[in-house]
Every structure is written in C-alpha cells, then in structure tokens.
Design a protein around this motif. Structure first.
Motif, PDB file in Angstrom:
ATOM      1  N   MET A  36       0.841  -1.190   0.000  1.00 38.02           N
ATOM      2  CA  MET A  36       0.000   0.000   0.000  1.00 38.02           C
ATOM      3  C   MET A  36       0.878   1.242   0.000  1.00 38.02           C
ATOM      4  SD  MET A  36      -2.863   1.388   2.686  1.00 38.02           S
ATOM      5  CE  MET A  36      -1.733   1.820   3.969  1.00 38.02           C
ATOM      6  N   LYS A  37       0.548   2.156  -0.889  1.00 38.38           N
ATOM      7  CA  LYS A  37       1.270   3.420  -0.981  1.00 38.38           C
ATOM      8  C   LYS A  37       0.424   4.542  -0.391  1.00 38.38           C
ATOM      9  CE  LYS A  37       3.647   2.140  -5.236  1.00 38.38           C
ATOM     10  NZ  LYS A  37       3.775   2.417  -6.675  1.00 38.38           N
ATOM     11  N   LYS A  38       1.123   5.551   0.095  1.00 38.09           N
ATOM     12  CA  LYS A  38       0.461   6.763   0.570  1.00 38.09           C
ATOM     13  C   LYS A  38       0.514   7.755  -0.587  1.00 38.09           C
ATOM     14  CE  LYS A  38       0.329   9.690   4.612  1.00 38.09           C
ATOM     15  NZ  LYS A  38      -0.740   9.050   5.365  1.00 38.09           N
ATOM     16  N   ILE A  39      -0.657   8.111  -1.109  1.00 42.17           N
ATOM     17  CA  ILE A  39      -0.759   8.952  -2.303  1.00 42.17           C
ATOM     18  C   ILE A  39      -1.403  10.288  -1.940  1.00 42.17           C
ATOM     19  CG2 ILE A  39      -1.793   9.175  -4.602  1.00 42.17           C
ATOM     20  CD1 ILE A  39      -1.707   6.097  -4.789  1.00 42.17           C
ATOM     21  N   LEU A  40      -0.760  11.368  -2.369  1.00 39.79           N
ATOM     22  CA  LEU A  40      -1.301  12.712  -2.180  1.00 39.79           C
ATOM     23  C   LEU A  40      -1.599  13.306  -3.547  1.00 39.79           C
ATOM     24  CD1 LEU A  40      -2.015  15.024  -0.227  1.00 39.79           C
ATOM     25  CD2 LEU A  40       0.347  15.831  -0.509  1.00 39.79           C
ATOM     26  N   VAL A  41      -2.856  13.656  -3.760  1.00 40.71           N
ATOM     27  CA  VAL A  41      -3.296  14.252  -5.014  1.00 40.71           C
ATOM     28  C   VAL A  41      -3.453  15.752  -4.786  1.00 40.71           C
ATOM     29  CG1 VAL A  41      -5.120  14.312  -6.760  1.00 40.71           C
ATOM     30  CG2 VAL A  41      -4.491  12.131  -5.682  1.00 40.71           C
ATOM     31  N   LEU A  42      -2.730  16.529  -5.566  1.00 41.09           N
ATOM     32  CA  LEU A  42      -2.758  17.992  -5.473  1.00 41.09           C
ATOM     33  C   LEU A  42      -3.516  18.527  -6.684  1.00 41.09           C
ATOM     34  CD1 LEU A  42       0.957  18.413  -4.413  1.00 41.09           C
ATOM     35  CD2 LEU A  42      -1.051  18.633  -2.931  1.00 41.09           C
ATOM     36  N   SER A  43      -4.784  18.856  -6.465  1.00 40.13           N
ATOM     37  CA  SER A  43      -5.641  19.336  -7.545  1.00 40.13           C
ATOM     38  C   SER A  43      -5.499  20.847  -7.666  1.00 40.13           C
ATOM     39  CB  SER A  43      -7.104  18.962  -7.284  1.00 40.13           C
ATOM     40  OG  SER A  43      -7.933  19.515  -8.290  1.00 40.13           O
ATOM     41  N   GLY A  44      -4.853  21.288  -8.740  1.00 46.25           N
ATOM     42  CA  GLY A  44      -4.633  22.704  -8.963  1.00 46.25           C
ATOM     43  C   GLY A  44      -5.769  23.393  -9.688  1.00 46.25           C
ATOM     44  N   SER A  45      -6.832  22.684  -9.957  1.00 42.18           N
ATOM     45  CA  SER A  45      -7.946  23.286 -10.674  1.00 42.18           C
ATOM     46  C   SER A  45      -8.512  24.474  -9.909  1.00 42.18           C
ATOM     47  CB  SER A  45      -9.060  22.257 -10.878  1.00 42.18           C
ATOM     48  OG  SER A  45     -10.162  22.856 -11.522  1.00 42.18           O
ATOM     49  N   PRO A  46      -8.748  25.595 -10.572  1.00 42.63           N
ATOM     50  CA  PRO A  46      -9.409  26.705  -9.896  1.00 42.63           C
ATOM     51  C   PRO A  46     -10.924  26.509  -9.808  1.00 42.63           C
ATOM     52  CG  PRO A  46      -8.817  27.349 -12.104  1.00 42.63           C
ATOM     53  CD  PRO A  46      -8.285  25.953 -11.904  1.00 42.63           C
ATOM     54  N   ARG A  47     -11.438  25.483 -10.511  1.00 43.71           N
ATOM     55  CA  ARG A  47     -12.880  25.227 -10.516  1.00 43.71           C
ATOM     56  C   ARG A  47     -13.171  23.893  -9.830  1.00 43.71           C
ATOM     57  NH1 ARG A  47     -14.531  25.816 -16.807  1.00 43.71           N
ATOM     58  NH2 ARG A  47     -12.987  24.156 -16.966  1.00 43.71           N
TER      59      ARG A  47
END
Length: 178
Positions: free
Chosen positions: A1-12
């Motif tokens: 199992m990996k620790k995943i961080l999703v960085l959503s740069g969407s302004p919307r």
C-alpha cells in the motif's frame, strides 16, 4: 500500500482537471492505497517572497498559512499527483504558488513517484509542453523523483466536459496502477 497525495490545482471545483483527479483517486483506492486529495484553491497558500527565512530557521517558512501542513503531507507521501489546467501554456497560479513554497523543505522531499494530470481547451500537439515542463522542473529538483505517468486531456474547456471522454478511464486506470 502506498500513501498517495493528489494535489488538484484546478481553480474550478468539479472542473475538468479536478474531475480527473477524482477518477485517479477512485482507481488508487480500488487498488488499496491510502489516498488524500487536496483541492489547492480551498487552501490559504501565499506566494513565496524569497526571504529565505526557511534557510536559517530549520525548514520553517516565515509565512503562516496552510502550506506547512501541506508540506508535512508531501513529505509523508510516497506518490504525488499534480494536476493543473493549461493557463497560457503553463500551470495555473494555485499550483505555481504551492510549488514555489516547497522551497522551505525541498531537500527533504526525496524518492517520490510523480503522476501529472493536465487539461486544456486547445487540442494542439504542443499545448501542454510548458505545463509538463513546470511539473518536471519541480520534480527534477527533488532527489530520487520518478515520473510514473502523464495524462494529457486535450480539447476540454467547459466545466465537466471531460466526463464524456476516454480521459476519465485513463485517470482511473492510472490510479489503479499507481
């Protein structure tokens, strides 16, 4: 199992790149990974002032906002997913501010796997070159960074337009195989 961080740069919220992040998250969770998504627009992240307080204060930034907690999460993650719509052939301001503020701890963010998700209204061959170069430039500064996947979602402009495209499945599959 990996620790995943999703960085959503969407302004919307619910914008095309944000929706693709959600699909990546679904796939990664299905694969059994520990996943967290940060919608950058909802965070208070000031731009870096280049004061270099961090250089003389053990990786602490002089600016007191949400970035310290985000940096903790970036350091703890095995995988970073960075997403941005194309703005003038580059990343958007939200993502750029986050990347620049990593200067406080950039030497303490080693050995990460990177996935990049990009969306653009334009459908030309080179529309995402600058955006990808920004993501890769950040990763190139980090020891042991490995690029694992890139999603080029072209020809989507209106909010939610990506829903009826093969890009949704591609994002899910990328998360499933992260």
């Amino acid at each position: 199992m990996k620790k995943i961080l999703v960085l959503s740069g969407s302004p919307r919220k619910g914008g095309n790149s944000d929706l693709l992040c959600d699909e990546f998250v679904k796939g990664a969770k299905k694969a059994g990974h520990d996943v967290e998504k940060i919608f950058i627009r909802d965070k208070k992240i000031a731009y870096c002032t280049g004061c270099y307080f961090c250089q003389t204060h053990t990786d602490q930034c002089a600016i007191k906002d949400d970035m310290s907690g985000i940096l903790d999460k970036i350091q703890a993650a095995d995988v970073l997913v960075m997403s941005s719509p194309v703005y003038f052939y580059s990343i958007d301001a939200q993502m750029k501010a986050l990347i620049d503020r990593c200067v406080a701890r950039w030497t303490k963010i080693p050995n990460k796997e990177f996935y990049y998700i990009m969306t653009s209204a334009e459908n030309s061959k080179t529309v995402m070159d600058g955006t990808l170069a920004c993501f890769r430039g950040f990763a190139a500064c980090l020891d042991g960074a490995q690029e694992k996947g890139v999603l080029y979602a072209k020809g989507v402009y209106e909010k939610g337009e990506v829903k009826d495209t093969p890009y949704m499945k591609q994002a899910y599959e990328m998360g499933l195989h992260a």
